[in-house]
Design a protein around this motif. Structure first.
Motif, PDB file in Angstrom:
ATOM      1  N   MET A  21      27.489 -47.360 162.790  1.00  0.00           N
ATOM      2  CA  MET A  21      26.210 -48.064 162.626  1.00  0.00           C
ATOM      3  C   MET A  21      25.034 -47.479 163.000  1.00  0.00           C
ATOM      4  SD  MET A  21      28.050 -50.659 161.601  1.00  0.00           S
ATOM      5  CE  MET A  21      26.938 -51.605 160.595  1.00  0.00           C
ATOM      6  N   THR A  22      24.009 -47.127 162.081  1.00  0.00           N
ATOM      7  CA  THR A  22      22.788 -46.660 162.461  1.00  0.00           C
ATOM      8  C   THR A  22      21.552 -47.499 162.109  1.00  0.00           C
ATOM      9  OG1 THR A  22      22.556 -45.573 159.980  1.00  0.00           O
ATOM     10  CG2 THR A  22      23.634 -44.306 161.919  1.00  0.00           C
ATOM     11  N   PHE A  23      20.686 -47.379 163.037  1.00  0.00           N
ATOM     12  CA  PHE A  23      19.450 -48.339 163.023  1.00  0.00           C
ATOM     13  C   PHE A  23      18.102 -47.867 163.597  1.00  0.00           C
ATOM     14  CE2 PHE A  23      22.247 -49.809 166.312  1.00  0.00           C
ATOM     15  CZ  PHE A  23      21.316 -49.929 167.466  1.00  0.00           C
ATOM     16  N   HIS A  24      17.011 -48.365 163.517  1.00  0.00           N
ATOM     17  CA  HIS A  24      16.005 -48.241 164.064  1.00  0.00           C
ATOM     18  C   HIS A  24      15.337 -49.334 164.966  1.00  0.00           C
ATOM     19  CE1 HIS A  24      15.797 -44.790 161.218  1.00  0.00           C
ATOM     20  NE2 HIS A  24      14.949 -44.245 162.079  1.00  0.00           N
ATOM     21  N   ARG A  25      14.814 -49.089 166.331  1.00  0.00           N
ATOM     22  CA  ARG A  25      14.368 -50.116 167.070  1.00  0.00           C
ATOM     23  C   ARG A  25      12.995 -49.713 167.648  1.00  0.00           C
ATOM     24  NH1 ARG A  25      17.713 -53.079 171.630  1.00  0.00           N
ATOM     25  NH2 ARG A  25      19.143 -53.831 169.728  1.00  0.00           N
ATOM     26  N   ASP A  26      12.135 -50.535 167.615  1.00  0.00           N
ATOM     27  CA  ASP A  26      10.785 -50.231 168.343  1.00  0.00           C
ATOM     28  C   ASP A  26      11.203 -49.926 170.061  1.00  0.00           C
ATOM     29  OD1 ASP A  26       9.342 -50.016 165.897  1.00  0.00           O
ATOM     30  OD2 ASP A  26       8.533 -52.172 166.300  1.00  0.00           O
ATOM     31  N   SER A  27      10.500 -48.788 170.294  1.00  0.00           N
ATOM     32  CA  SER A  27      10.853 -48.299 171.789  1.00  0.00           C
ATOM     33  C   SER A  27       9.911 -47.319 172.327  1.00  0.00           C
ATOM     34  CB  SER A  27      12.250 -47.952 172.073  1.00  0.00           C
ATOM     35  OG  SER A  27      12.401 -47.885 173.476  1.00  0.00           O
ATOM     36  N   TRP A  28       9.857 -47.077 173.433  1.00  0.00           N
ATOM     37  CA  TRP A  28       9.017 -45.723 174.085  1.00  0.00           C
ATOM     38  C   TRP A  28       9.765 -44.423 174.020  1.00  0.00           C
ATOM     39  CZ3 TRP A  28       4.060 -45.783 174.593  1.00  0.00           C
ATOM     40  CH2 TRP A  28       3.353 -47.397 175.089  1.00  0.00           C
ATOM     41  N   ARG A  29       9.245 -43.465 173.390  1.00  0.00           N
ATOM     42  CA  ARG A  29       9.851 -42.265 173.223  1.00  0.00           C
ATOM     43  C   ARG A  29       8.893 -41.044 173.804  1.00  0.00           C
ATOM     44  NH1 ARG A  29      10.300 -40.738 166.991  1.00  0.00           N
ATOM     45  NH2 ARG A  29       8.105 -41.121 166.448  1.00  0.00           N
ATOM     46  N   GLU A  30       9.667 -39.846 174.195  1.00  0.00           N
ATOM     47  CA  GLU A  30       8.699 -38.965 174.540  1.00  0.00           C
ATOM     48  C   GLU A  30       8.806 -37.888 173.495  1.00  0.00           C
ATOM     49  OE1 GLU A  30       9.688 -35.131 177.618  1.00  0.00           O
ATOM     50  OE2 GLU A  30       9.635 -37.233 178.654  1.00  0.00           O
ATOM     51  N   ILE A  31       7.580 -37.477 173.335  1.00  0.00           N
ATOM     52  CA  ILE A  31       7.434 -36.316 172.312  1.00  0.00           C
ATOM     53  C   ILE A  31       6.466 -35.169 172.683  1.00  0.00           C
ATOM     54  CG2 ILE A  31       7.629 -38.019 170.347  1.00  0.00           C
ATOM     55  CD1 ILE A  31       4.592 -38.049 170.175  1.00  0.00           C
ATOM     56  N   GLN A  32       6.401 -34.245 172.004  1.00  0.00           N
ATOM     57  CA  GLN A  32       5.689 -33.168 172.414  1.00  0.00           C
ATOM     58  C   GLN A  32       4.153 -33.170 171.981  1.00  0.00           C
ATOM     59  OE1 GLN A  32       6.694 -30.775 174.899  1.00  0.00           O
ATOM     60  NE2 GLN A  32       8.525 -32.112 175.315  1.00  0.00           N
ATOM     61  N   GLY A  33       3.162 -32.986 172.586  1.00  0.00           N
ATOM     62  CA  GLY A  33       1.816 -33.028 172.168  1.00  0.00           C
ATOM     63  C   GLY A  33       1.307 -31.676 172.268  1.00  0.00           C
ATOM     64  N   PRO A  34      -0.063 -31.635 172.153  1.00  0.00           N
ATOM     65  CA  PRO A  34      -0.620 -30.376 172.199  1.00  0.00           C
ATOM     66  C   PRO A  34      -0.367 -29.457 173.556  1.00  0.00           C
ATOM     67  CG  PRO A  34      -2.115 -32.180 171.397  1.00  0.00           C
ATOM     68  CD  PRO A  34      -0.878 -32.718 171.877  1.00  0.00           C
ATOM     69  N   GLY A  35      -0.026 -28.025 173.202  1.00  0.00           N
ATOM     70  CA  GLY A  35       0.136 -27.575 174.370  1.00  0.00           C
ATOM     71  C   GLY A  35       1.556 -27.700 175.013  1.00  0.00           C
ATOM     72  N   ASP A  36       2.400 -28.217 174.346  1.00  0.00           N
ATOM     73  CA  ASP A  36       3.568 -28.473 174.833  1.00  0.00           C
ATOM     74  C   ASP A  36       3.844 -29.579 175.846  1.00  0.00           C
ATOM     75  OD1 ASP A  36       4.970 -26.919 172.705  1.00  0.00           O
ATOM     76  OD2 ASP A  36       4.982 -25.499 173.840  1.00  0.00           O
ATOM     77  N   LEU A  37       2.775 -30.356 175.925  1.00  0.00           N
ATOM     78  CA  LEU A  37       2.703 -31.289 176.904  1.00  0.00           C
ATOM     79  C   LEU A  37       3.242 -32.651 176.636  1.00  0.00           C
ATOM     80  CD1 LEU A  37      -0.890 -30.887 178.461  1.00  0.00           C
ATOM     81  CD2 LEU A  37       0.994 -30.128 179.299  1.00  0.00           C
ATOM     82  N   PRO A  38       4.263 -33.129 177.073  1.00  0.00           N
ATOM     83  CA  PRO A  38       5.030 -34.324 176.764  1.00  0.00           C
ATOM     84  C   PRO A  38       4.058 -35.491 177.112  1.00  0.00           C
ATOM     85  CG  PRO A  38       5.627 -33.807 179.055  1.00  0.00           C
ATOM     86  CD  PRO A  38       5.003 -32.651 178.618  1.00  0.00           C
ATOM     87  N   TYR A  39       4.359 -36.465 176.160  1.00  0.00           N
ATOM     88  CA  TYR A  39       3.577 -37.823 176.337  1.00  0.00           C
ATOM     89  C   TYR A  39       4.520 -39.068 175.623  1.00  0.00           C
ATOM     90  CZ  TYR A  39       1.870 -37.565 171.520  1.00  0.00           C
ATOM     91  OH  TYR A  39       1.471 -37.545 170.230  1.00  0.00           O
ATOM     92  N   TYR A  40       4.037 -40.046 175.889  1.00  0.00           N
ATOM     93  CA  TYR A  40       5.106 -41.231 175.378  1.00  0.00           C
ATOM     94  C   TYR A  40       4.332 -41.930 174.145  1.00  0.00           C
ATOM     95  CZ  TYR A  40       8.259 -40.772 179.183  1.00  0.00           C
ATOM     96  OH  TYR A  40       9.160 -40.146 179.910  1.00  0.00           O
ATOM     97  N   GLU A  41       5.133 -42.389 173.184  1.00  0.00           N
ATOM     98  CA  GLU A  41       4.547 -42.950 172.016  1.00  0.00           C
ATOM     99  C   GLU A  41       5.733 -44.007 171.795  1.00  0.00           C
ATOM    100  OE1 GLU A  41       2.992 -41.128 167.865  1.00  0.00           O
ATOM    101  OE2 GLU A  41       5.489 -41.359 167.885  1.00  0.00           O
ATOM    102  N   TYR A  42       5.082 -45.355 171.611  1.00  0.00           N
ATOM    103  CA  TYR A  42       5.754 -46.484 171.063  1.00  0.00           C
ATOM    104  C   TYR A  42       6.049 -46.530 169.515  1.00  0.00           C
ATOM    105  CZ  TYR A  42       7.425 -51.327 171.300  1.00  0.00           C
ATOM    106  OH  TYR A  42       8.405 -52.410 171.177  1.00  0.00           O
ATOM    107  N   GLY A  43       7.306 -46.598 169.133  1.00  0.00           N
ATOM    108  CA  GLY A  43       7.313 -46.787 167.779  1.00  0.00           C
ATOM    109  C   GLY A  43       8.809 -46.871 167.382  1.00  0.00           C
ATOM    110  N   PRO A  44       9.379 -46.736 166.375  1.00  0.00           N
ATOM    111  CA  PRO A  44      10.837 -46.643 165.673  1.00  0.00           C
ATOM    112  C   PRO A  44      11.548 -45.687 166.311  1.00  0.00           C
ATOM    113  CG  PRO A  44       9.313 -46.307 163.819  1.00  0.00           C
ATOM    114  CD  PRO A  44       8.384 -46.729 164.878  1.00  0.00           C
ATOM    115  N   VAL A  45      12.751 -45.985 167.102  1.00  0.00           N
ATOM    116  CA  VAL A  45      13.403 -44.830 167.470  1.00  0.00           C
ATOM    117  C   VAL A  45      14.971 -45.040 166.788  1.00  0.00           C
ATOM    118  CG1 VAL A  45      14.514 -43.970 169.447  1.00  0.00           C
ATOM    119  CG2 VAL A  45      12.105 -44.789 169.640  1.00  0.00           C
ATOM    120  N   PRO A  46      15.377 -43.902 166.450  1.00  0.00           N
ATOM    121  CA  PRO A  46      16.997 -44.082 165.575  1.00  0.00           C
ATOM    122  C   PRO A  46      17.942 -44.188 166.653  1.00  0.00           C
ATOM    123  CG  PRO A  46      16.191 -41.814 165.785  1.00  0.00           C
ATOM    124  CD  PRO A  46      15.048 -42.606 166.222  1.00  0.00           C
ATOM    125  N   TYR A  47      18.954 -45.114 166.547  1.00  0.00           N
ATOM    126  CA  TYR A  47      19.986 -45.450 167.214  1.00  0.00           C
ATOM    127  C   TYR A  47      21.408 -45.410 166.493  1.00  0.00           C
ATOM    128  CZ  TYR A  47      16.525 -46.833 170.936  1.00  0.00           C
ATOM    129  OH  TYR A  47      15.725 -46.781 171.767  1.00  0.00           O
TER     130      TYR A  47
END
Length: 232
Positions: free
Chosen positions: A137-163
């Motif tokens: 079963m695959t689905f998306h749920r809103d949650s916090w996830r870590e993504i790479q920002g400018p300069g490869d600096l990590p930051y957290y974004e809230y949105g749909p995450v695949p599971y």
């Protein structure tokens, strides 16, 4: 309990539906030209599983030495939007873009009340046997996830995450039914009800399964009541 009448499935499910009908149609056309003997194979399709993006094709073979008995093999394929015949899954947060991919197999021994006079096994029967199924079963749920920002600096974004949740289910059932031809033939219908039990093992990113809202849901375990119609 699987309902005998279901609302027509969404468009993505019709592709597999027409493929199965084409297979059955070619078989029935050949049967109309030369009706099969009692020992030949019969094919049946269970349309009620389309509501869960499931495609079940039943293969029945009658024993030559004991014409009141037959063996049944039912391969199952699941692909498409995840269905939920039991209604909304109230115990979990809302999931989006739910889909299912999977397969299964059911094996049964069937005993008819009397020998058939038709070109295939017919009449009242009792059948029993085990089954096993595997779902992803695959689905998306809103949650916090870590993504790479400018300069490869990590930051957290809230949105749909695949599971993904993986479910393996196995069990057995006993079914009572009636199989009969539809005039003028060679099409026939099989109506059945039954009682079964199944165990479910789940690998989920969350605590517990996301798919146990009722007896028709993918992750259900325990007692259930199979019922439906098959067309062959």
């Amino acid at each position: 309990m699987a309902a005998l009448l279901q609302i027509c499935p969404p468009a993505p499910r019709w592709v597999g539906f027409w493929l199965v009908l084409a297979l059955l149609g070619s078989s029935l056309q050949a049967g109309g030209q030369n009706l099969p003997s009692l020992n030949s194979l019969s094919l049946k399709f269970a349309p009620q599983h389309l509501v869960q993006s499931g495609y079940w094709l039943e293969i029945e073979h009658q024993r030559k030495s004991k014409p009141q008995q037959s063996f049944i093999l039912t391969p199952q394929l699941y692909s498409g939007p995840a269905g939920n015949p039991n209604g909304a899954r109230q115990s979990i947060p809302a999931n989006e873009d739910e889909s299912v991919r999977g397969f299964g197999l059911q094996v049964q021994h069937r005993l008819y009340e009397t020998p058939s006079k038709a070109a295939f096994p017919a009449g009242f029967y009792v059948s029993y046997g085990p089954h096993i199924q595997h779902f992803e079963m695959t689905f998306h749920r809103d949650s916090w996830r870590e993504i790479q920002g400018p300069g490869d600096l990590p930051y957290y974004e809230y949105g749909p995450v695949p599971y993904t949740e993986k479910i393996t289910r196995y069990g057995a059932s006993v079914q009572l039914g009636y199989q009969a031809p539809l005039p003028p033939g060679p099409v026939f219908v099989d109506l059945y009800v039954g009682l079964g039990w199944r165990q479910s093992n789940t690998k989920s990113p969350f605590n517990g399964s996301q798919y146990r809202s009722g007896s028709s849901d993918y992750g259900h375990e325990g007692v259930y009541f199979p019922a439906g119609v098959k067309i062959g």
